[in-house]
Design an enzyme around this catalytic site. Sequence first.
Site, PDB file in Angstrom:
ATOM      1  N   GLY A 239       0.809  -1.216   0.000  1.00  0.00           N
ATOM      2  CA  GLY A 239       0.000   0.000   0.000  1.00  0.00           C
ATOM      3  C   GLY A 239       0.838   1.259   0.000  1.00  0.00           C
TER       4      GLY A 239
ATOM      5  N   GLY B  53       2.609   3.809   1.454  1.00  0.00           N
ATOM      6  CA  GLY B  53       3.165   4.078   2.770  1.00  0.00           C
ATOM      7  C   GLY B  53       3.656   5.489   2.953  1.00  0.00           C
TER       8      GLY B  53
ATOM      9  CG  ASP C 246       9.977   9.124   7.696  1.00  0.00           C
ATOM     10  OD1 ASP C 246       9.633   8.660   6.585  1.00  0.00           O
ATOM     11  OD2 ASP C 246      11.063   9.711   7.865  1.00  0.00           O
ATOM     12  N   GLY C 247       6.811   7.972   6.421  1.00  0.00           N
ATOM     13  CA  GLY C 247       5.945   8.473   5.361  1.00  0.00           C
ATOM     14  C   GLY C 247       6.476   9.692   4.638  1.00  0.00           C
TER      15      GLY C 247
ATOM     16  NE  ARG D  35       3.751   8.637  -8.342  1.00  0.00           N
ATOM     17  CZ  ARG D  35       4.332   7.567  -7.801  1.00  0.00           C
ATOM     18  NH1 ARG D  35       5.581   7.268  -8.105  1.00  0.00           N
ATOM     19  NH2 ARG D  35       3.662   6.816  -6.946  1.00  0.00           N
TER      20      ARG D  35
ATOM     21  CG  ASP E 132       5.298  -3.154  -5.105  1.00  0.00           C
ATOM     22  OD1 ASP E 132       5.907  -4.228  -5.244  1.00  0.00           O
ATOM     23  OD2 ASP E 132       5.831  -2.134  -4.644  1.00  0.00           O
ATOM     24  CG  ASN E 133       7.548  -0.442  -7.855  1.00  0.00           C
ATOM     25  OD1 ASN E 133       6.735   0.146  -7.152  1.00  0.00           O
ATOM     26  ND2 ASN E 133       8.770  -0.722  -7.437  1.00  0.00           N
TER      27      ASN E 133
ATOM     28  CG  ASP F 186       6.485   3.503  -7.691  1.00  0.00           C
ATOM     29  OD1 ASP F 186       6.206   4.642  -7.298  1.00  0.00           O
ATOM     30  OD2 ASP F 186       5.781   2.513  -7.456  1.00  0.00           O
TER      31      ASP F 186
END
Length: 490
Positions: free
Chosen positions: A88, A90, A123-124, A174, A250-251, A260
């Site tokens: 997900g 993050g 920490d995102g 983005r 996931d990319n 990504d």
Amino acid sequence: MTVHFPFQNSYSALPDSFFARVAPTPVAAPRLIKLNRPLAVQLGLDPDLLETPEGAAILAGKTVPAGADPIAMAYAGHQFGQFVPQLGDGRAILLGEVIDSDGIRRDIQLKGSGPTPFSRRGDGRAALGPVLREYIVSEAMHALGIPTTRSLAAVVTGEHVIRETALPGAVLTRVASSHIRVGTFQFFAVRRDTEAIRRLADHVIARHYPELVGAERPYHALLAGVVARQADLVARWLLVGFIHGVMNTDNSSISGETIDYGPCAFMDAYNPSQVFSSIDEMGRYAYANQPRIALWNLTRLAECLLPLFSDEQEKAVAEAQDILGAFSDQFSAAYQAGLRRKVGLFTERDGDDALIQDLLDAMAKNQADFTLTFRKLGDAAVDDSADARAQFMEPATFDEWAGRWRARIALEPQGATERQVAMHAVNPMFIPRNHRVEAVIQAAVNDDNYAPFEELVKVLAEPFEDQPHYAAYADPPLPDQRVLRTFCGT
């Protein structure tokens, strides 16, 4: 006036299992360092207002604009072949969607905007270096004509993030046709949620493959469409010497865009085994492996769609294998056609593929610069003294090949100038060379100096033009300038 985003959100209208609703975390002192004004206009945004403090606050996630419905998308993924059932967003939050001036629905996402339920104790946040890298490379890819996510803005946050050391924090805005990935389907497949897979597939068809709406077998056609787009995309990567770096599922974008830009890089010297990513220790995503990995990822997508194909497992698998079987020919056709264009062949004859492969083999053996060899070959089409041979450690190797090449192009009716123009239109002079990217990042991070970044972005916006004033940007790195490893930035 107030900054207005003409949001028309659709993904956030899907069931709650598709995402987590979460707002960006406010930052201390946002400062806009780059706005992509032409892209802003294309998205129906006012660039002058985005360049105000109010605009910077929105682009940094400090202020949520009216009409936004911020979410972190859920997905799973195979990372270097190992399946992770929940990943997900993050460190990214989707603000919403707009319809651009071409009628295309586009996501607007903040990357580095704070923790989400998918952050896995992270920490995102994003450091300035990776934000600048993604801005530079994604916009360069767009200028090269390769389907890609785009960069609307880069903002420094006035805060530091801790990686190996304290680094300036930043947020990238983005833009993508969507952020739906192979891993998005995997998220529901591992949970055996067939209805969610169907809802997701229907959403993707309506958004990215509208010609399939009402098709007799829409989910088969969806897989075929994604296969075709990925085959074309990876061929385009190889034709400019691009190495993604982390081709995890996931990319892998369902829309067929490059997504990504972590430890990505462009080759200098041609080497089919080239790897830059510091985390790709086994070379899984090396330059020449990218087509094979794309098919591997597509096979994972096919597995997710099997319940939509047929209730009979064997029948569904056979139908999926038949669709996947088209990838090799589709990739080869796109790649070989691109190579013929790169060497100035307008027609196709027996022996062309072998002739081109001989050049690539000689380039690898002689550590010839990938970009400059093809660019200078365009000049050699009109001038026998052009310095394409200077790229080779053993120039006689090029001379031998060039004799056969000249005999081949003599069989075509096009003139030398026409051939040079056509070759220069597909062989860039300028790419985001790794040492140049690193230099502008260091200037920004260490000295708060963005002039080198601005100049590099300007040069890369016209990669096929000679730009004599900026000729040095075409030069490969000196031995002490070579970048051997690139990093993810998480």
